[in-house]
Scaffold this motif. Sequence first.
Motif, PDB file in Angstrom:
ATOM      1  N   ALA A   8       0.837  -1.197   0.000  1.00 17.62           N
ATOM      2  CA  ALA A   8       0.000   0.000   0.000  1.00 17.62           C
ATOM      3  C   ALA A   8       0.872   1.248   0.000  1.00 17.62           C
ATOM      4  CB  ALA A   8      -0.913   0.011   1.224  1.00 17.62           C
ATOM      5  N   VAL A   9       0.364   2.279  -0.666  1.00 15.32           N
ATOM      6  CA  VAL A   9       0.933   3.625  -0.600  1.00 15.32           C
ATOM      7  C   VAL A   9      -0.171   4.533  -0.074  1.00 15.32           C
ATOM      8  CG1 VAL A   9       1.976   5.526  -1.875  1.00 15.32           C
ATOM      9  CG2 VAL A   9       2.456   3.157  -2.551  1.00 15.32           C
ATOM     10  N   VAL A  10       0.048   5.130   1.085  1.00 18.43           N
ATOM     11  CA  VAL A  10      -1.015   5.886   1.749  1.00 18.43           C
ATOM     12  C   VAL A  10      -0.547   7.314   2.019  1.00 18.43           C
ATOM     13  CG1 VAL A  10      -2.058   3.851   2.810  1.00 18.43           C
ATOM     14  CG2 VAL A  10      -0.235   5.065   4.008  1.00 18.43           C
ATOM     15  N   PRO A  11      -1.466   8.286   1.972  1.00 19.67           N
ATOM     16  CA  PRO A  11      -1.082   9.655   2.338  1.00 19.67           C
ATOM     17  C   PRO A  11      -0.538   9.685   3.768  1.00 19.67           C
ATOM     18  CG  PRO A  11      -3.255   9.614   1.317  1.00 19.67           C
ATOM     19  CD  PRO A  11      -2.883   8.190   1.575  1.00 19.67           C
ATOM     20  N   ALA A  12       0.538  10.414   3.968  1.00 21.87           N
ATOM     21  CA  ALA A  12       1.179  10.447   5.283  1.00 21.87           C
ATOM     22  C   ALA A  12       0.221  10.875   6.378  1.00 21.87           C
ATOM     23  CB  ALA A  12       2.391  11.367   5.243  1.00 21.87           C
ATOM     24  N   ALA A  13      -0.647  11.853   6.073  1.00 21.80           N
ATOM     25  CA  ALA A  13      -1.549  12.378   7.090  1.00 21.80           C
ATOM     26  C   ALA A  13      -2.615  11.376   7.518  1.00 21.80           C
ATOM     27  CB  ALA A  13      -2.222  13.650   6.580  1.00 21.80           C
ATOM     28  N   ALA A  14      -2.870  10.370   6.665  1.00 24.47           N
ATOM     29  CA  ALA A  14      -3.929   9.401   6.966  1.00 24.47           C
ATOM     30  C   ALA A  14      -3.382   8.017   7.276  1.00 24.47           C
ATOM     31  CB  ALA A  14      -4.900   9.319   5.791  1.00 24.47           C
ATOM     32  N   ALA A  15      -2.061   7.934   7.481  1.00 18.84           N
ATOM     33  CA  ALA A  15      -1.436   6.619   7.624  1.00 18.84           C
ATOM     34  C   ALA A  15      -1.592   6.019   9.013  1.00 18.84           C
ATOM     35  CB  ALA A  15       0.045   6.698   7.268  1.00 18.84           C
ATOM     36  N   GLY A  16      -1.937   6.831  10.016  1.00 14.85           N
ATOM     37  CA  GLY A  16      -2.104   6.305  11.361  1.00 14.85           C
ATOM     38  C   GLY A  16      -0.782   5.989  12.023  1.00 14.85           C
ATOM     39  N   PRO A  17      -0.798   5.136  13.059  1.00 18.80           N
ATOM     40  CA  PRO A  17       0.424   4.813  13.803  1.00 18.80           C
ATOM     41  C   PRO A  17       1.484   4.162  12.913  1.00 18.80           C
ATOM     42  CG  PRO A  17      -1.532   4.104  15.000  1.00 18.80           C
ATOM     43  CD  PRO A  17      -1.992   4.486  13.641  1.00 18.80           C
ATOM     44  N   TRP A  18       2.714   4.363  13.289  1.00 15.14           N
ATOM     45  CA  TRP A  18       3.842   3.747  12.582  1.00 15.14           C
ATOM     46  C   TRP A  18       3.779   2.243  12.734  1.00 15.14           C
ATOM     47  CZ3 TRP A  18       7.276   5.604   9.212  1.00 15.14           C
ATOM     48  CH2 TRP A  18       8.424   4.837   8.929  1.00 15.14           C
ATOM     49  N   GLY A  21       7.736  -2.210   8.743  1.00 15.06           N
ATOM     50  CA  GLY A  21       7.631  -2.291   7.296  1.00 15.06           C
ATOM     51  C   GLY A  21       7.223  -0.995   6.633  1.00 15.06           C
ATOM     52  N   ASP A  22       7.001   0.075   7.434  1.00  8.23           N
ATOM     53  CA  ASP A  22       6.669   1.393   6.882  1.00  8.23           C
ATOM     54  C   ASP A  22       7.936   2.116   6.430  1.00  8.23           C
ATOM     55  OD1 ASP A  22       4.007   1.047   7.352  1.00  8.23           O
ATOM     56  OD2 ASP A  22       3.826   2.633   8.872  1.00  8.23           O
ATOM     57  N   ALA A  23       7.762   3.020   5.471  1.00 11.84           N
ATOM     58  CA  ALA A  23       8.838   3.932   5.067  1.00 11.84           C
ATOM     59  C   ALA A  23       8.202   5.207   4.554  1.00 11.84           C
ATOM     60  CB  ALA A  23       9.711   3.311   3.983  1.00 11.84           C
ATOM     61  N   TRP A  24       8.925   6.314   4.717  1.00  7.81           N
ATOM     62  CA  TRP A  24       8.463   7.595   4.198  1.00  7.81           C
ATOM     63  C   TRP A  24       8.831   7.703   2.733  1.00  7.81           C
ATOM     64  CZ3 TRP A  24       5.246   9.819   7.404  1.00  7.81           C
ATOM     65  CH2 TRP A  24       5.409   9.645   8.778  1.00  7.81           C
ATOM     66  N   LEU A  25       7.926   8.246   1.936  1.00 11.95           N
ATOM     67  CA  LEU A  25       8.150   8.430   0.497  1.00 11.95           C
ATOM     68  C   LEU A  25       8.051   9.908   0.163  1.00 11.95           C
ATOM     69  CD1 LEU A  25       8.365   7.458  -2.463  1.00 11.95           C
ATOM     70  CD2 LEU A  25       5.865   7.197  -2.435  1.00 11.95           C
ATOM     71  N   SER A 133       7.219  13.396  13.991  1.00  5.84           N
ATOM     72  CA  SER A 133       7.020  11.949  14.086  1.00  5.84           C
ATOM     73  C   SER A 133       5.570  11.615  13.796  1.00  5.84           C
ATOM     74  CB  SER A 133       7.408  11.427  15.472  1.00  5.84           C
ATOM     75  OG  SER A 133       6.473  11.838  16.441  1.00  5.84           O
ATOM     76  N   ALA A 134       5.342  10.350  13.434  1.00  4.72           N
ATOM     77  CA  ALA A 134       3.988   9.900  13.134  1.00  4.72           C
ATOM     78  C   ALA A 134       3.067  10.066  14.332  1.00  4.72           C
ATOM     79  CB  ALA A 134       4.019   8.437  12.681  1.00  4.72           C
ATOM     80  N   GLY A 135       3.635  10.055  15.523  1.00  6.89           N
ATOM     81  CA  GLY A 135       2.823  10.197  16.731  1.00  6.89           C
ATOM     82  C   GLY A 135       2.594  11.621  17.171  1.00  6.89           C
ATOM     83  N   GLY A 136       3.083  12.593  16.389  1.00  4.84           N
ATOM     84  CA  GLY A 136       2.866  13.997  16.719  1.00  4.84           C
ATOM     85  C   GLY A 136       4.031  14.671  17.412  1.00  4.84           C
ATOM     86  N   GLY A 137       5.139  13.964  17.616  1.00  3.49           N
ATOM     87  CA  GLY A 137       6.312  14.552  18.248  1.00  3.49           C
ATOM     88  C   GLY A 137       6.995  15.571  17.351  1.00  3.49           C
ATOM     89  N   VAL A 156      14.724   8.292  14.427  1.00  2.00           N
ATOM     90  CA  VAL A 156      14.265   7.010  14.963  1.00  2.00           C
ATOM     91  C   VAL A 156      13.030   6.590  14.166  1.00  2.00           C
ATOM     92  CG1 VAL A 156      15.168   7.535  17.249  1.00  2.00           C
ATOM     93  CG2 VAL A 156      12.792   8.091  16.721  1.00  2.00           C
ATOM     94  N   PRO A 157      12.669   5.306  14.197  1.00  2.00           N
ATOM     95  CA  PRO A 157      11.499   4.859  13.429  1.00  2.00           C
ATOM     96  C   PRO A 157      10.263   5.699  13.728  1.00  2.00           C
ATOM     97  CG  PRO A 157      12.705   2.968  14.255  1.00  2.00           C
ATOM     98  CD  PRO A 157      13.346   4.175  14.865  1.00  2.00           C
ATOM     99  N   GLY A 158       9.591   6.114  12.664  1.00  2.00           N
ATOM    100  CA  GLY A 158       8.397   6.945  12.808  1.00  2.00           C
ATOM    101  C   GLY A 158       8.660   8.427  12.651  1.00  2.00           C
ATOM    102  N   GLU A 159       9.925   8.847  12.689  1.00  2.00           N
ATOM    103  CA  GLU A 159      10.261  10.255  12.507  1.00  2.00           C
ATOM    104  C   GLU A 159      10.523  10.557  11.037  1.00  2.00           C
ATOM    105  OE1 GLU A 159      12.251  12.019  16.543  1.00  2.00           O
ATOM    106  OE2 GLU A 159      13.595  10.974  15.161  1.00  2.00           O
ATOM    107  N   PHE A 160      10.253  11.812  10.654  1.00  2.00           N
ATOM    108  CA  PHE A 160      10.575  12.252   9.300  1.00  2.00           C
ATOM    109  C   PHE A 160      11.023  13.709   9.337  1.00  2.00           C
ATOM    110  CE2 PHE A 160       6.083  13.207   9.864  1.00  2.00           C
ATOM    111  CZ  PHE A 160       5.916  14.461   9.283  1.00  2.00           C
ATOM    112  N   LEU A 161      11.760  14.085   8.320  1.00  2.00           N
ATOM    113  CA  LEU A 161      12.256  15.451   8.207  1.00  2.00           C
ATOM    114  C   LEU A 161      11.189  16.333   7.568  1.00  2.00           C
ATOM    115  CD1 LEU A 161      14.680  17.418   8.419  1.00  2.00           C
ATOM    116  CD2 LEU A 161      15.319  16.704   6.115  1.00  2.00           C
TER     117      LEU A 161
END
Length: 273
Positions: A8-18, A21-25, A133-137, A156-161
């Motif tokens: 699956a390729v999902v919009p980042a804002a709607a992807a939910g918790p990390w 097997g996830d990666a940022w695109l 981060s995916a969790g709002g950090g 760390v896993p779940g974080e993005f620039l």
Amino acid sequence: MDLNTVRAVVPAAAAGPWQPGDAWLAGGTHLFSQPQRHLRRLRDLAGEDWPPLRATPDGLDIAATCTIAVLARAATSPTTVQRELIRQCCEAFLASFKIWNTATVGGNLCTALPAGPMISLGAALDGTCLVLSAGGGRRELPVAELVTGVGTTALVPGEFLRSMTLPAAALRCPTAFRRGSLFPLGRSAALLIGRTDPDGGSFVLTVTASTIRPVQLRFDAVPSAGTLRQAVADGIPADLYVDDVHGLPAWRRQLTLLFAEQIRAELARGSTP
């Protein structure tokens, strides 16, 4: 390259918790360049619609999704501060026009290859990364501390620039750029940028490409040739130099020393009354 394990390729804002097997695109030029058998889902940042470039009184904010092509075009504008250095770093990104129009500033930073010229640009100008981060950090760290080794970062896993900010003070500083490679169109084997403070006279040398992570050497004033050479020798141990098909460590060290002195001499001339 097809990533046949991705389901699956999902919009980042709607992807939910990390999830494992996830990666940022973002641009995906590196992601799709080789097998990624551990991946199951891509969290697409392209739909975030962040402004690629935003000038503020504090400096220049560059979105992680800003492409190299957009940044390079900004470097042709007479209103862009440090446009020459930005142009030089973009042109050190040796790639086809297709890659230029797809690859992103954030991707170049987070891939963390020694020759990544956006790492060189951000570190040399004391850029700051905004990391979410995916969790709002939310946290900030210097570009020079984002890259920790070849292909490794402080994320760390779940974080993005989210973005890189180049401070206004650094954007006003005189700079000098040197780059070397085994071939005229080869990957950077050493990329050094020097910067002086026109008010306080301080001197900062940032070493990239020849080392596995950015190295910065700071001085209160432009140092003598001998002082700088010793600082490079002391500040960059042998195991910090890159050893790969693009250049042996001993050669990279010699390039680093040569370019360091050329930069010192160039900026010293500029600071002489």
